[in-house]
Enzyme design. Sequence first.
Site, PDB file in Angstrom:
ATOM      1  N   ASP A 213       0.834  -1.197   0.000  1.00 56.95           N
ATOM      2  CA  ASP A 213       0.000   0.000   0.000  1.00 56.95           C
ATOM      3  C   ASP A 213       0.874   1.255   0.000  1.00 56.95           C
ATOM      4  O   ASP A 213       1.850   1.336   0.763  1.00 56.95           O
ATOM      5  CB  ASP A 213      -0.872  -0.032   1.274  1.00 56.95           C
ATOM      6  CG  ASP A 213      -1.915   1.061   1.308  1.00 56.95           C
ATOM      7  OD1 ASP A 213      -2.812   1.038   0.453  1.00 56.95           O
ATOM      8  OD2 ASP A 213      -1.838   1.934   2.197  1.00 56.95           O
ATOM      9  N   GLU A 278       1.527  -0.662  -5.051  1.00 58.60           N
ATOM     10  CA  GLU A 278       0.576   0.379  -5.406  1.00 58.60           C
ATOM     11  C   GLU A 278       1.388   1.654  -5.367  1.00 58.60           C
ATOM     12  O   GLU A 278       1.605   2.240  -4.311  1.00 58.60           O
ATOM     13  CB  GLU A 278      -0.579   0.464  -4.389  1.00 58.60           C
ATOM     14  CG  GLU A 278      -1.620   1.498  -4.797  1.00 58.60           C
ATOM     15  CD  GLU A 278      -2.083   2.418  -3.683  1.00 58.60           C
ATOM     16  OE1 GLU A 278      -3.047   3.155  -3.903  1.00 58.60           O
ATOM     17  OE2 GLU A 278      -1.498   2.433  -2.593  1.00 58.60           O
TER      18      GLU A 278
HETATM   19  C1  GLC Z   1      -4.250   3.029  -0.639  1.00 53.36           C
HETATM   20  C2  GLC Z   1      -5.481   2.164  -0.502  1.00 53.36           C
HETATM   21  C3  GLC Z   1      -6.620   3.019  -0.053  1.00 53.36           C
HETATM   22  C4  GLC Z   1      -6.269   3.635   1.282  1.00 53.36           C
HETATM   23  C5  GLC Z   1      -4.939   4.377   1.219  1.00 53.36           C
HETATM   24  C6  GLC Z   1      -4.403   4.680   2.584  1.00 53.36           C
HETATM   25  O1  GLC Z   1      -4.365   3.963  -1.644  1.00 53.36           O
HETATM   26  O2  GLC Z   1      -5.736   1.492  -1.696  1.00 53.36           O
HETATM   27  O3  GLC Z   1      -7.817   2.314   0.036  1.00 53.36           O
HETATM   28  O4  GLC Z   1      -7.271   4.515   1.678  1.00 53.36           O
HETATM   29  O5  GLC Z   1      -3.948   3.625   0.572  1.00 53.36           O
HETATM   30  O6  GLC Z   1      -3.914   3.526   3.201  1.00 53.36           O
END
Ligand code: GLC
Length: 545
Positions: A213, A278
């Site tokens: 994340d 991500e």
């Molecule tokens: C990422 C996740 C999202 C979350 C954010 C903070 O972007 O996909 O859902 O709110 O991180 O952890």
Amino acid sequence: MTAATNPTPQTSDDDWWRSAVVYQVYVRSFADANGDGVGDLQGIRQRLPYLRDLGVDALWLTPFYTSPQVDAGYDVADYRDVDPLFGSLPDFDAMITDAHALGLRIIVDLVPNHTSSRHPWFTAALAAGPGSAERERYLFAEGKGESGELPPNDWESIFGGPAWTRVADGQWYLHLFDPAQPDLNWRHPEVRAEFEDVLRFWLDRGVDGFRIDVAHGMIKAEGLPDVGFSSTTTGQRQSELLGKGRLPYFDQDEVHDIYRAWRPILDSYPGGRMAVAEAWAETPQRLARYIGPDELHQAFSFDFLDATWSADSFRKVIDTALAESTIVGAPTTWVLSNHDRQRHVTRYGDGEVGLRRARAAALLMLALPGCAYVYQGEELGLPEVLDLPDELRQDPAFLRTGESRDGCRVPIPWSGELAPYGFGPEGGELSWLPAPATWRALSVAAQTGVPGSTLELYRAALRIRHAHPALAGTTGGVTWLESEPGLLAFRRAAGDAELTCLVNLSGAEVTIDGYGQPIVASADLTEQGAGHVLPVDAAAWFERR
Ligand code: GLC
């Protein structure tokens, strides 16, 4: 039309992730075994046969760890335990054992950029006060202004408003997301050691990979310099630069040191343990720096998700993503939807048009080389739920920006005539977000065995993807074919086997000829002479062996 037979799941090889189809399970909305209205690990366990039959290779589970659930579990208070809302560690162990027995791999979400404000480290930091060792694990700073009444810099939270919150003793702490998600100080050795240990904890429990994340966020520029503008000064939100520009709190070069330390840990376990970032970076070139033999295995290619419904737009993002992945020797990923973005049926126009396009996009994505991520419910053709009552919305971003991600998080309809359509056991609570009445016709039971349903389209495409020699291999790019404007046409080949994917984005029906036999199509093809008519917003795969 005939479908290829003899599927051979790609489950036994260390490179499985290079061509896998990974199904994203949004845990709280997938299946509710205990009837409390919220999905759980036992629910996933019960539905594993559905996923095996669908034909995916792996599951990515969104966070199920102990959490106050301010940001649906992306605020973790204990990285080594399961939140009682979702079950227990024994439930996790039972679920992963069953998944592996069915040939399904498990990827878990790791949230290293920030903890929950209820994490023992943050509670200790608040109690210990300014200047303490406990505060060093987070990013505490003195404010600006005469008495420190202004935030230390101009950084904005992705969820809107300042990225700083002041605590009772006057210091401020950084949170790039909700105030309940304080950012960790990744220049602190204890933070690094802790997460290396957390990786091992889940690897020891048998997980096959991690979705990282906010993988671009852990290191902040030295001295925490201002961005130079904010929504209050210019009306432009800093987050609009995500994926387009440089920000001092994202994509700093030193973040790569962290992944270079993680890779040997992953590699020290057998069976091809992987990690997918991500990550948001200014350019595809900078994004590619996260992947490679000494860093992470994959990074989501959000440009594909962001492509507009045009042949040029898709062609451009596909070419760029493939070129970058060739340079770094890692496969690219394709994703159309996830739990943060409006579902693609709706993005592509909603209603009938949106669904037609979404079905065509599925055949496009699943014909590309690399790894595809399917977000739960896209195989049912679910649209975004646009009319959720505000009082039911739970996304913390909603309160700060008015934008909410709840509409793509509505629980999956499984069966039956009444909401929540088999999401929970009979007599259980209603689901935490209500499913619209129109979803009765979209449930798994309503679509199973129905020729032409979106679920059967996904099943057929996944079956072919696994079995067809031109698609099943982990290598090989795409060969674009000359075609009329608005028609995307590319070929994949292995030996004598050829598969051509055609997507009609031209706005008019197109007659196609000379690509072999159609084996799957997102809309009915009609024969015309020796060829076929591909309708508007439709895609088809043709094969020659
Ligand atoms: C990422 C996740 C999202 C979350 C954010 C903070 O972007 O996909 O859902 O709110 O991180 O952890």
